[in-house]
Design a protein around this motif. Structure first.
Motif, PDB file in Angstrom:
ATOM      1  N   GLN A  57       0.799  -1.231   0.000  1.00 12.39           N
ATOM      2  CA  GLN A  57       0.000   0.000   0.000  1.00 12.39           C
ATOM      3  C   GLN A  57       0.834   1.284   0.000  1.00 12.39           C
ATOM      4  OE1 GLN A  57      -3.471   0.301  -0.452  1.00 12.39           O
ATOM      5  NE2 GLN A  57      -3.025  -1.808  -1.054  1.00 12.39           N
ATOM      6  N   PRO A  58       1.927   1.385   0.771  1.00  8.57           N
ATOM      7  CA  PRO A  58       2.712   2.633   0.741  1.00  8.57           C
ATOM      8  C   PRO A  58       3.245   2.995  -0.647  1.00  8.57           C
ATOM      9  CG  PRO A  58       3.334   1.301   2.643  1.00  8.57           C
ATOM     10  CD  PRO A  58       2.430   0.456   1.790  1.00  8.57           C
ATOM     11  N   ALA A  59       3.462   2.022  -1.499  1.00 11.04           N
ATOM     12  CA  ALA A  59       4.002   2.291  -2.835  1.00 11.04           C
ATOM     13  C   ALA A  59       3.017   3.056  -3.709  1.00 11.04           C
ATOM     14  CB  ALA A  59       4.386   0.979  -3.519  1.00 11.04           C
ATOM     15  N   LEU A  60       1.741   3.025  -3.378  1.00 11.37           N
ATOM     16  CA  LEU A  60       0.757   3.735  -4.199  1.00 11.37           C
ATOM     17  C   LEU A  60       0.991   5.241  -4.180  1.00 11.37           C
ATOM     18  CD1 LEU A  60      -2.494   1.687  -3.446  1.00 11.37           C
ATOM     19  CD2 LEU A  60      -0.987   1.571  -5.453  1.00 11.37           C
ATOM     20  N   GLN A  61       1.720   5.734  -3.204  1.00 16.85           N
ATOM     21  CA  GLN A  61       2.050   7.162  -3.172  1.00 16.85           C
ATOM     22  C   GLN A  61       3.013   7.540  -4.300  1.00 16.85           C
ATOM     23  OE1 GLN A  61       3.490   7.942   0.780  1.00 16.85           O
ATOM     24  NE2 GLN A  61       1.561   7.349   1.733  1.00 16.85           N
ATOM     25  N   ARG A  62       3.694   6.538  -4.864  1.00 17.75           N
ATOM     26  CA  ARG A  62       4.654   6.793  -5.953  1.00 17.75           C
ATOM     27  C   ARG A  62       4.030   6.664  -7.338  1.00 17.75           C
ATOM     28  NH1 ARG A  62       7.998   2.590  -3.494  1.00 17.75           N
ATOM     29  NH2 ARG A  62       8.092   1.710  -5.587  1.00 17.75           N
ATOM     30  N   VAL A  63       2.742   6.356  -7.414  1.00 20.41           N
ATOM     31  CA  VAL A  63       2.073   6.204  -8.712  1.00 20.41           C
ATOM     32  C   VAL A  63       1.993   7.567  -9.389  1.00 20.41           C
ATOM     33  CG1 VAL A  63      -0.106   5.633  -9.862  1.00 20.41           C
ATOM     34  CG2 VAL A  63       0.761   4.177  -8.008  1.00 20.41           C
ATOM     35  N   GLU A  64       2.421   7.611 -10.646  1.00 23.59           N
ATOM     36  CA  GLU A  64       2.338   8.851 -11.428  1.00 23.59           C
ATOM     37  C   GLU A  64       0.981   8.914 -12.123  1.00 23.59           C
ATOM     38  OE1 GLU A  64       6.123   9.857 -13.686  1.00 23.59           O
ATOM     39  OE2 GLU A  64       6.394   7.697 -13.292  1.00 23.59           O
TER      40      GLU A  64
END
Length: 197
Positions: A57-64
């Protein structure tokens, strides 16, 4: 003198009939057992995917996120120019790429149509055998007409993997299965043509 009536004995089955019946039962048991094993393995793979979704879930902050480049259909064989590489929206072919794992590159115009359907398109080059196996598994798990996973090669990525959805992209170098699972879960089935999630 009265004639004695002959009593008919029930017909005995020939030995080959018994053999065929036994083989039929064995085959049925094999099919049922195989189906049970397959269902258990599918459930285990899906449970592992869901656990990865939670961890990622934390990786979704890196979605462009990118501006929508439109949904126009091109004439058959016509090419398009996209603002992102790989593309995340825009004019596209009337044909699309079905969910699955591919070992040959696919036309970007067809892949954009797949994104419009709600598929996740994942690009790979040489991320390693474990990453390839994970991507193959996911392509086999998500095969719906409006929420599948399309995995295609793209030369020049090296160990990186790029995930795309309509107007969304996540670059992973190196491949992170938890981040990838979270992306798939967040955007699969949410294309503009026929959202199902």
């Amino acid at each position: 003198m009265a004639r004695k009536k002959k009593t008919q004995r029930p017909a005995r089955r020939a030995p080959h009939q018994w053999l065929l019946g036994g083989l039929g039962i064995a085959l049925l048991l094999l099919i049922v057992g195989g189906l049970g094993w397959w269902l258990r393995s599918q459930n285990a793979a899906y449970a592992a995917f869901q656990a990865a979704v939670q961890r990622g879930q934390p990786a979704l902050q890196r979605v462009e996120s990118f501006p929508d480049e439109g949904r126009a259909h091109l004439e058959p064989g016509e090419r398009a120019t996209y603002r992102t590489d790989p593309p995340t929206s825009g004019p596209h072919s009337p044909e699309w790429v079905n969910p699955g794992f591919y070992t040959t590159e696919q036309p970007p115009e067809r892949l954009v149509h797949s994104l419009e359907h709600g598929h996740i398109v994942i690009y790979y080059d040489d991320p390693g055998p474990e990453a390839i196996q994970t991507l193959r598994t996911w392509a086999g798990m998500f095969t719906g007409p409006w929420d599948g996973v399309v995995v295609v090669p793209k030369r020049g990525l090296g160990r990186a993997v790029i995930l795309t959805a309509w107007t969304r992209m996540l670059r992973l170098e190196p491949f992170d299965p938890d981040a990838a699972a979270a992306f798939i879960d967040a955007f699969r089935g949410r294309g503009p043509e026929h959202p199902v999630r």
